[in-house]
Write a protein that holds these residues in place. Structure first.
Motif, PDB file in Angstrom:
ATOM      1  N   MET A  19       1.138  -1.318  -0.027  1.00 19.85           N
ATOM      2  CA  MET A  19       0.084   0.041  -0.026  1.00 19.85           C
ATOM      3  C   MET A  19       0.471   1.497  -0.137  1.00 19.85           C
ATOM      4  N   ASN A  20       0.940   2.559  -0.908  1.00 15.21           N
ATOM      5  CA  ASN A  20       1.732   3.566  -0.935  1.00 15.21           C
ATOM      6  C   ASN A  20       0.965   4.529   0.006  1.00 15.21           C
ATOM      7  N   ILE A  21       1.533   5.293   0.169  1.00 16.76           N
ATOM      8  CA  ILE A  21       0.602   6.176   1.967  1.00 16.76           C
ATOM      9  C   ILE A  21       0.525   7.370   0.037  1.00 16.76           C
ATOM     10  N   LYS A  22       1.570   7.620  -0.644  1.00 10.91           N
ATOM     11  CA  LYS A  22       0.888   8.713  -1.816  1.00 10.91           C
ATOM     12  C   LYS A  22      -0.628   9.200  -1.898  1.00 10.91           C
ATOM     13  N   SER A  23      -0.668   8.170  -1.995  1.00 13.90           N
ATOM     14  CA  SER A  23      -2.267   7.234  -2.297  1.00 13.90           C
ATOM     15  C   SER A  23      -3.380   7.684  -0.972  1.00 13.90           C
ATOM     16  N   LYS A  24      -3.021   7.963   0.537  1.00 10.26           N
ATOM     17  CA  LYS A  24      -3.219   8.477   1.169  1.00 10.26           C
ATOM     18  C   LYS A  24      -3.581   9.928   1.873  1.00 10.26           C
ATOM     19  N   ASP A  25      -4.886  10.737   2.652  1.00  6.43           N
ATOM     20  CA  ASP A  25      -5.045  11.723   2.553  1.00  6.43           C
ATOM     21  C   ASP A  25      -4.838  12.031   4.326  1.00  6.43           C
ATOM     22  N   LEU A  26      -4.340  12.115   4.530  1.00  6.51           N
ATOM     23  CA  LEU A  26      -3.326  12.016   6.109  1.00  6.51           C
ATOM     24  C   LEU A  26      -4.183  13.406   6.630  1.00  6.51           C
ATOM     25  N   ASN A  27      -5.045  14.123   6.349  1.00  2.00           N
ATOM     26  CA  ASN A  27      -5.553  15.251   7.230  1.00  2.00           C
ATOM     27  C   ASN A  27      -7.157  14.130   7.778  1.00  2.00           C
ATOM     28  N   LEU A  28      -7.324  13.316   7.059  1.00  2.05           N
ATOM     29  CA  LEU A  28      -8.667  12.418   7.454  1.00  2.05           C
ATOM     30  C   LEU A  28      -8.385  12.319   8.659  1.00  2.05           C
ATOM     31  N   LEU A  29      -7.384  11.300   9.472  1.00  2.00           N
ATOM     32  CA  LEU A  29      -6.917  11.158  10.265  1.00  2.00           C
ATOM     33  C   LEU A  29      -7.482  12.083  11.033  1.00  2.00           C
ATOM     34  N   LEU A  30      -6.743  13.540  10.975  1.00  2.00           N
ATOM     35  CA  LEU A  30      -7.412  14.266  12.005  1.00  2.00           C
ATOM     36  C   LEU A  30      -9.183  14.811  11.637  1.00  2.00           C
ATOM     37  N   LEU A  31      -8.980  14.810  10.980  1.00  6.15           N
ATOM     38  CA  LEU A  31     -10.323  14.608  11.033  1.00  6.15           C
ATOM     39  C   LEU A  31     -11.184  12.767  12.274  1.00  6.15           C
ATOM     40  N   PHE A  32     -10.793  11.840  11.913  1.00 11.25           N
ATOM     41  CA  PHE A  32     -10.918  10.680  12.649  1.00 11.25           C
ATOM     42  C   PHE A  32     -11.005  11.776  14.525  1.00 11.25           C
ATOM     43  N   LYS A  33      -9.462  11.533  14.246  1.00 11.35           N
ATOM     44  CA  LYS A  33     -10.074  12.113  16.332  1.00 11.35           C
ATOM     45  C   LYS A  33     -10.691  13.697  16.192  1.00 11.35           C
ATOM     46  N   VAL A  34     -10.841  14.149  15.952  1.00  9.61           N
ATOM     47  CA  VAL A  34     -11.566  15.537  15.709  1.00  9.61           C
ATOM     48  C   VAL A  34     -13.264  14.577  16.132  1.00  9.61           C
ATOM     49  N   LEU A  35     -13.812  13.809  15.521  1.00  9.65           N
ATOM     50  CA  LEU A  35     -14.943  13.376  15.758  1.00  9.65           C
ATOM     51  C   LEU A  35     -14.857  12.046  16.569  1.00  9.65           C
ATOM     52  N   TYR A  36     -13.773  11.659  17.211  1.00  6.50           N
ATOM     53  CA  TYR A  36     -14.256  10.871  17.920  1.00  6.50           C
ATOM     54  C   TYR A  36     -14.286  11.108  19.385  1.00  6.50           C
ATOM     55  N   GLU A  37     -13.214  11.884  19.636  1.00  9.57           N
ATOM     56  CA  GLU A  37     -13.507  13.295  20.553  1.00  9.57           C
ATOM     57  C   GLU A  37     -14.161  13.953  21.062  1.00  9.57           C
ATOM     58  N   GLU A  38     -15.314  14.119  20.096  1.00 11.31           N
ATOM     59  CA  GLU A  38     -16.914  14.649  20.074  1.00 11.31           C
ATOM     60  C   GLU A  38     -18.080  14.234  19.703  1.00 11.31           C
ATOM     61  N   LEU A  39     -18.148  13.739  19.328  1.00  5.62           N
ATOM     62  CA  LEU A  39     -18.888  12.776  19.027  1.00  5.62           C
ATOM     63  C   LEU A  39     -19.948  13.229  18.901  1.00  5.62           C
ATOM     64  N   ASN A  40     -20.072  14.554  17.626  1.00  2.13           N
ATOM     65  CA  ASN A  40     -21.093  15.271  17.323  1.00  2.13           C
ATOM     66  C   ASN A  40     -20.522  16.246  15.883  1.00  2.13           C
ATOM     67  N   VAL A  41     -21.469  15.958  15.119  1.00  2.00           N
ATOM     68  CA  VAL A  41     -20.999  16.535  13.687  1.00  2.00           C
ATOM     69  C   VAL A  41     -20.728  18.098  14.081  1.00  2.00           C
ATOM     70  N   SER A  42     -21.845  18.974  14.517  1.00  2.00           N
ATOM     71  CA  SER A  42     -21.320  20.729  14.892  1.00  2.00           C
ATOM     72  C   SER A  42     -20.337  21.192  15.209  1.00  2.00           C
ATOM     73  N   SER A  43     -20.262  20.176  16.370  1.00  2.00           N
ATOM     74  CA  SER A  43     -18.903  20.518  16.820  1.00  2.00           C
ATOM     75  C   SER A  43     -17.915  20.342  16.447  1.00  2.00           C
ATOM     76  N   ALA A  44     -17.758  19.278  15.693  1.00  2.00           N
ATOM     77  CA  ALA A  44     -16.983  18.906  14.940  1.00  2.00           C
ATOM     78  C   ALA A  44     -16.795  19.706  13.826  1.00  2.00           C
ATOM     79  N   ALA A  45     -17.058  20.166  12.719  1.00  2.00           N
ATOM     80  CA  ALA A  45     -17.801  20.996  12.094  1.00  2.00           C
ATOM     81  C   ALA A  45     -16.603  21.925  12.682  1.00  2.00           C
ATOM     82  N   ASN A  46     -16.991  22.966  13.597  1.00  2.00           N
ATOM     83  CA  ASN A  46     -16.654  24.287  14.709  1.00  2.00           C
ATOM     84  C   ASN A  46     -14.720  23.944  14.750  1.00  2.00           C
ATOM     85  N   ARG A  47     -14.839  22.795  14.913  1.00  2.00           N
ATOM     86  CA  ARG A  47     -13.285  22.584  15.384  1.00  2.00           C
ATOM     87  C   ARG A  47     -12.208  22.966  13.629  1.00  2.00           C
ATOM     88  N   LEU A  48     -12.723  21.796  13.617  1.00  2.00           N
ATOM     89  CA  LEU A  48     -12.311  22.490  12.384  1.00  2.00           C
ATOM     90  C   LEU A  48     -12.108  23.699  10.881  1.00  2.00           C
TER      91      LEU A  48
END
Length: 303
Positions: free
Chosen positions: A1-30
């Motif tokens: 698997m080639n890391i060049k094909s991955k969007d590492l920003n999605l990991l940040l999205l995962f982190k914020v969603l996991y911590e907030e468990l709320n779409v509105s709160s996560a959107a505000n943080r990001l």
């Protein structure tokens, strides 16, 4: 698997969603619109071939796969954030943040006078929140980011993703008032068992370490009350013929405030208590939280 094909920003999205468990709160943080966040969430789901976060009665709930991979993703994002903060030369002490510590009233009394002064002087934009540990390790709170550090003397069997640092090692002593009938003599094991006792019971269980040790010899003591804190029992001792078995530093604090109290050796052979601070791997490389742990260690080791 080639890391060049991955969007590492999605990991940040995962982190914020996991911590907030709320779409509105996560959107505000990001700083994203909700449609933009939903678009990125769809890409995240495709990346991991799992819904990851689904709607619940309140906000979102994490799927089993999201929970299973969360610790590693949170650690990766934390390491990346720490790396870029160091490379940019950002002074993390000037940033706005909130630090959450789970502990006890006893640890608060030892730590907070100096720690609050330190934060006010060196990190004035940082808020400190203290919460009660309730007698158990706040495992989920540490994993989810609701707790940065937990400090106590009763944490056992830590999971592999947790770190621990010893702060103090303490002995048990007995606290009683000078007017107590046993105050003018050496406290024997027999007198100890026949006396009336109050205990600190964070979990509601009156059968504590002392009672377990006594039971090994077929002995028992008379417990008349259990309290939920470490500091308030001393006030009861000062006005009643009861004994309080507690850590030496707790007794020292009580005697300093109420000179009429006496400290004597405990006739029950009890193991020393190790006070430790515990944190999750997700905050291991965060500069502010690393700074906090270092100063907590300095403050409590010298106290």
């Amino acid at each position: 698997m080639n890391i060049k094909s991955k969007d590492l920003n999605l990991l940040l999205l995962f982190k914020v969603l996991y911590e907030e468990l709320n779409v509105s709160s996560a959107a505000n943080r990001l700083n994203l619109s909700q449609p933009a966040l939903s678009h990125k969430l769809n890409k995240l789901r495709q990346e991991f071939a799992d819904p990851l976060f689904v709607r619940a009665a309140r906000g979102l709930t994490a799927t089993p796969k999201a929970i299973r991979i969360s610790a590693e993703i949170l650690q990766l994002v934390s390491s990346l954030e720490g790396f870029y903060q160091q490379q940019s030369g950002t002074d993390f002490l000037t940033q706005s943040d909130r630090l959450v510590i789970y502990s006890t009233d006893y640890i608060e009394s030892l730590l907070l006078p100096d720690l609050v002064a330190l934060l006010n002087e060196q990190a004035p934009q940082v808020q400190l929140v203290m919460r009660h540990t309730q007698g158990v390790l706040p495992k989920q709170q540490l994993e989810r980011g609701d707790c940065d550090i937990a400090i106590a003397g009763f944490y056992r069997d830590l999971p592999e993703s947790f770190y621990q640092q010893k702060l103090q090692t303490e002995d048990f002593v007995v606290l009683l008032r000078r007017q107590h009938p046993l105050a003018q003599q050496a406290l024997s094991l027999e007198d100890y068992c026949q006396a009336r006792h109050i205990v600190t019971t964070l979990t509601g269980d009156l059968d504590g370490l002392v009672d377990q040790e006594l039971a090994k010899s077929g002995l028992a003591r008379q417990v008349c009350a259990g309290l939920s804190g470490f500091l308030s029992p001393a006030h009861i001792v000062s006005k009643n013929n009861v004994l309080l078995t507690c850590l030496k530093s707790v007794a020292d604090i009580a005697q300093k405030a109420m000179p009429d109290l006496l400290i004597t050796a405990c006739p029950v052979p009890l193991p020393k208590v190790q006070i430790s601070q515990v944190w999750h791997s997700r905050t291991q490389d965060d500069p502010l939280r690393r700074w906090l742990r270092q100063h907590i260690h300095q403050l409590l080791v010298r106290s």
